[in-house]
Design a protein around this motif. Sequence first.
Motif, PDB file in Angstrom:
ATOM      1  N   SER A  24     -12.294  -7.653  51.203  1.00  0.00           N
ATOM      2  CA  SER A  24     -11.221  -8.239  52.197  1.00  0.00           C
ATOM      3  C   SER A  24     -11.944  -8.619  53.535  1.00  0.00           C
ATOM      4  CB  SER A  24     -10.227  -7.341  52.229  1.00  0.00           C
ATOM      5  OG  SER A  24     -10.526  -6.167  52.739  1.00  0.00           O
ATOM      6  N   CYS A  25     -11.535  -9.489  54.195  1.00  0.00           N
ATOM      7  CA  CYS A  25     -11.892  -9.781  55.656  1.00  0.00           C
ATOM      8  C   CYS A  25     -10.851  -9.780  56.835  1.00  0.00           C
ATOM      9  CB  CYS A  25     -12.551 -11.132  55.818  1.00  0.00           C
ATOM     10  SG  CYS A  25     -14.172 -11.322  54.598  1.00  0.00           S
ATOM     11  N   TRP A  26     -11.024  -8.867  57.836  1.00  0.00           N
ATOM     12  CA  TRP A  26      -9.857  -8.759  58.604  1.00  0.00           C
ATOM     13  C   TRP A  26     -10.151  -9.113  60.031  1.00  0.00           C
ATOM     14  CZ3 TRP A  26      -5.355  -7.451  56.638  1.00  0.00           C
ATOM     15  CH2 TRP A  26      -5.585  -6.864  55.037  1.00  0.00           C
ATOM     16  N   GLN A  27      -9.557  -9.752  60.837  1.00  0.00           N
ATOM     17  CA  GLN A  27      -9.624 -10.018  62.127  1.00  0.00           C
ATOM     18  C   GLN A  27      -9.313  -9.022  63.098  1.00  0.00           C
ATOM     19  OE1 GLN A  27      -9.299 -14.432  63.896  1.00  0.00           O
ATOM     20  NE2 GLN A  27      -7.063 -13.698  63.273  1.00  0.00           N
ATOM     21  N   ILE A  28      -9.866  -8.521  63.974  1.00  0.00           N
ATOM     22  CA  ILE A  28      -9.664  -7.465  64.783  1.00  0.00           C
ATOM     23  C   ILE A  28      -9.029  -7.746  66.101  1.00  0.00           C
ATOM     24  CG2 ILE A  28     -10.655  -5.321  66.219  1.00  0.00           C
ATOM     25  CD1 ILE A  28     -12.944  -5.332  64.085  1.00  0.00           C
ATOM     26  N   PHE A  29      -7.960  -7.012  66.494  1.00  0.00           N
ATOM     27  CA  PHE A  29      -6.879  -7.211  67.652  1.00  0.00           C
ATOM     28  C   PHE A  29      -8.104  -7.374  68.810  1.00  0.00           C
ATOM     29  CE2 PHE A  29      -4.232  -6.244  71.232  1.00  0.00           C
ATOM     30  CZ  PHE A  29      -3.517  -7.245  71.133  1.00  0.00           C
ATOM     31  N   PRO A  30      -7.931  -8.462  69.693  1.00  0.00           N
ATOM     32  CA  PRO A  30      -8.609  -8.517  70.851  1.00  0.00           C
ATOM     33  C   PRO A  30      -8.796  -7.106  71.642  1.00  0.00           C
ATOM     34  CG  PRO A  30      -7.441 -10.619  71.003  1.00  0.00           C
ATOM     35  CD  PRO A  30      -7.088  -9.526  69.731  1.00  0.00           C
ATOM     36  N   GLY A  31      -7.606  -6.616  71.853  1.00  0.00           N
ATOM     37  CA  GLY A  31      -7.973  -5.311  72.878  1.00  0.00           C
ATOM     38  C   GLY A  31      -8.227  -4.178  72.128  1.00  0.00           C
ATOM     39  N   ASP A  32      -8.658  -4.341  70.834  1.00  0.00           N
ATOM     40  CA  ASP A  32      -9.117  -3.108  69.925  1.00  0.00           C
ATOM     41  C   ASP A  32     -10.657  -3.212  69.937  1.00  0.00           C
ATOM     42  OD1 ASP A  32      -6.316  -2.163  70.015  1.00  0.00           O
ATOM     43  OD2 ASP A  32      -5.981  -2.965  67.883  1.00  0.00           O
ATOM     44  N   LEU A  33     -11.174  -4.113  70.241  1.00  0.00           N
ATOM     45  CA  LEU A  33     -12.587  -4.379  69.968  1.00  0.00           C
ATOM     46  C   LEU A  33     -13.601  -3.225  70.342  1.00  0.00           C
ATOM     47  CD1 LEU A  33     -13.081  -8.359  70.673  1.00  0.00           C
ATOM     48  CD2 LEU A  33     -12.923  -7.002  68.239  1.00  0.00           C
ATOM     49  N   ALA A  34     -13.171  -2.599  71.459  1.00  0.00           N
ATOM     50  CA  ALA A  34     -14.164  -1.503  71.928  1.00  0.00           C
ATOM     51  C   ALA A  34     -14.288  -0.292  70.954  1.00  0.00           C
ATOM     52  CB  ALA A  34     -13.468  -1.074  73.500  1.00  0.00           C
ATOM     53  N   ALA A  35     -13.184  -0.108  70.154  1.00  0.00           N
ATOM     54  CA  ALA A  35     -12.994   0.777  69.216  1.00  0.00           C
ATOM     55  C   ALA A  35     -14.173   0.780  68.065  1.00  0.00           C
ATOM     56  CB  ALA A  35     -11.486   1.255  68.850  1.00  0.00           C
ATOM     57  N   THR A  36     -14.316  -0.488  68.035  1.00  0.00           N
ATOM     58  CA  THR A  36     -15.181  -0.871  66.865  1.00  0.00           C
ATOM     59  C   THR A  36     -16.570  -0.741  67.242  1.00  0.00           C
ATOM     60  OG1 THR A  36     -15.421  -3.194  67.178  1.00  0.00           O
ATOM     61  CG2 THR A  36     -13.659  -2.404  66.112  1.00  0.00           C
ATOM     62  N   LEU A  37     -17.210  -0.523  68.274  1.00  0.00           N
ATOM     63  CA  LEU A  37     -18.503  -0.626  68.761  1.00  0.00           C
ATOM     64  C   LEU A  37     -19.088   0.786  68.181  1.00  0.00           C
ATOM     65  CD1 LEU A  37     -17.864  -1.310  72.656  1.00  0.00           C
ATOM     66  CD2 LEU A  37     -18.777  -2.851  70.699  1.00  0.00           C
ATOM     67  N   SER A  38     -18.537   1.842  67.745  1.00  0.00           N
ATOM     68  CA  SER A  38     -19.288   2.824  66.951  1.00  0.00           C
ATOM     69  C   SER A  38     -19.369   2.755  65.705  1.00  0.00           C
ATOM     70  CB  SER A  38     -18.546   4.269  67.459  1.00  0.00           C
ATOM     71  OG  SER A  38     -17.279   4.094  66.912  1.00  0.00           O
ATOM     72  N   TRP A  39     -18.821   1.714  64.883  1.00  0.00           N
ATOM     73  CA  TRP A  39     -18.477   1.409  63.650  1.00  0.00           C
ATOM     74  C   TRP A  39     -20.026   1.205  63.036  1.00  0.00           C
ATOM     75  CZ3 TRP A  39     -13.906  -2.312  62.447  1.00  0.00           C
ATOM     76  CH2 TRP A  39     -12.656  -1.547  62.411  1.00  0.00           C
ATOM     77  N   LYS A  40     -20.346   1.954  61.861  1.00  0.00           N
ATOM     78  CA  LYS A  40     -21.811   1.615  61.151  1.00  0.00           C
ATOM     79  C   LYS A  40     -21.296   1.484  59.922  1.00  0.00           C
ATOM     80  CE  LYS A  40     -24.187   5.092  64.239  1.00  0.00           C
ATOM     81  NZ  LYS A  40     -23.600   4.377  65.391  1.00  0.00           N
TER      82      LYS A  40
END
Length: 83
Positions: free
Chosen positions: A18-34
């Motif tokens: 599955s592919c998901w588009q992240i809400f623009p205001g939430d992008l900072a929370a994804t910076l630590s994803w590995k």
Amino acid sequence: MKIRAHAESHVVELDDGSCWQIFPGDLAATLSWKPETDLYLAPSGDRVSSHVLINGTDQSRVRVIAAGEDWPDGEVKKVLKRG
């Protein structure tokens, strides 16, 4: 689920395909994803997104919609203005 690809900052592909588009205001929370980050998909219940991805480690949430869908008209601006 694990991350299969996160080449574009606003789109994440999970190991279930599955592919998901992240809400623009939430992008900072994804910076630590590995790639090994455990993510859980849950229905959202809000007017902006259909689902949330929940980081299994820190329980942070990001709002998402299926990749290729459009965000609801006007809702993104309203949410971003509120902070």
